[in-house]
Write a protein that holds these residues in place. Structure first.
Motif: not given
Ligand code: SF4
Ligand SMILES: Cc1ncc(C[n+]2csc(CCOP(=O)(O)OP(=O)(O)O)c2C)c(N)n1
Ligand SMILES: [Mg+2]
Length: 317
Positions: A43-51, A78-80, A148-150, A152-154, A227-232
């Motif tokens: 359920t991560w955002c498209p492009g999130c590094g966690d994929f 957390g997202c991760s 580590d995305n520097w 808090y994403g969630l 990388e958190c593409v949404e917040f950083y």
């Molecule tokens: S908010 Fe950031 S860390 Fe969370 S899923 Fe989206 S891109 Fe990934």
């Protein structure tokens, strides 16, 4: 599985663990495939590094021919930390910051399992900071990958312990004023026996670091920039050659047993170095406890469980 029932249980703590024997030479048991081990669609955002980290975990499981009964996947919140949801295997999405103590219990009571822990920078170094220190110093055998995305994403953009100075977030509208921690220095100083750094944009390197951490007999820590593409967005461009950045590996002549040198390398300005900074083969808590248990079992040899229990209560009188 019938084959396990005939095995002699191995005592680990107060649990009787049934060691799974290797399959008979005639029976070819295949390792898990990505198809088998992939669960819900992430359920991560498209492009999130966690994929990328998840895909490489599947690859690791496939490559090393692991089976369900040999691994477990643990995370905090957390997202991760949603990681275990996406893995069709044993695991737990546990309490925020408490993944390591939970995983430590599994590792110490089930020496036959390989315990993988995944989580974020907030989970690891903020609310879970104390557990990070103590799990490292105890040298508990497990593999800990911090994505580590520097930030808090969630919870949608608060300053994390790794956010750089000046980072504007919901908790630091005028820019972060607190000095960030350096996860590699922190891990070395805490006594971690395997310390590495990688970045999700370099898949081959992530896989190599995961494998090396897994093969380490002790607390294996890997900081993985993700990388958190949404917040950083763009946080790690300077570490990505495809975005004009630099990916510098730990120098080939670096002696990984040299703690001071590892600490110095970790102090390089961002993007710094990627690879294994430190490695030390000191005894794990798992091995030390197993030794104590062997000694104790020797002392009560031939006695039934209730007789051992009675002896303990008699001694307490
Ligand atoms: S908010 Fe950031 S860390 Fe969370 S899923 Fe989206 S891109 Fe990934
Ligand atoms: C005890 C507790 N405190 C706070 C929260 C809220 N919370 C959930 S995730 C999170 C931070 C997650 O950040 P990080 O570990 O960096 O993971 P990311 O989402 O960035 O991957 C916080 C503060 C919580 N769930 N539980
Ligand atoms: Mg984070």
């Amino acid at each position: 599985m019938n084959e396990t029932l005939t095995e002699t249980p191995v005592r680990a703590g107060n649990l009787a663990v049934v060691a799974t024997p290797p399959p008979p030479a005639t029976e070819e048991r295949k390792g898990l495939t990505k198809k088998e081990i992939a669960a819900d669609h992430p359920t991560w955002c498209p492009g999130c590094g966690d994929f990328s980290v998840l895909a490489l975990y599947f690859k690791l499981i496939e490559k090393r021919k692991m089976w369900h009964e040999k691994i477990t996947t643990i995370a905090g919140i957390g997202c991760s930390s949603r990681f275990p949801y996406f893995v069709q295997a044993h695991g737990a999405h546990y309490i925020h910051g408490r993944a390591l103590p939970f995983a430590s219990g599994i590792s110490l009571s089930r020496p036959d399992l390989h315990v993988f822990v995944f989580g974020g920078d907030g989970d690891a170094f903020s609310i879970g900071g104390n557990h990070f220190t103590h799990t490292a110093r105890k040298n508990i055998k497990l593999t800990y990958i911090v994505m580590d995305n520097w930030v808090y994403g969630l919870t949608k953009k608060q300053t994390s312990p790794t956010s750089p100075l000046g980072f504007k977030s919901k908790t630091d509208q005028w820019g972060a004023v607190d000095y960030p921690i350096n996860p590699i220095k922190q891990a070395i100083a805490a006594g971690a026996t395997f310390v590495a750094r990688t970045t999700s944009t370099n898949p081959n390197h992530v896989l190599a670091m995961m494998e090396a951490a897994m093969d380490h007999d002790g607390f294996g820590f890997v900081e993985c920039l993700s990388e958190c593409v949404e917040f950083y967005e763009g946080a790690f461009d300077a570490a990505n050659p495809r975005k004009g950045g630099m990916f510098n590996e730990v120098p080939k002549n670096h002696d990984v047993s040299d703690e001071l040198e590892a600490y110095k390398l970790a102090g390089a300005d961002f993007p710094g170095y990627f690879g294994i900074f430190y490695k030390n083969n000191k005894a794990t808590k798992n091995a030390k406890e197993a030794e104590i248990q062997r000694g104790m079992m020797e002392k009560v040899k031939g006695l039934k469980d209730w007789q051992i229990l009675q002896k303990n209560f008699d001694r307490m009188k």
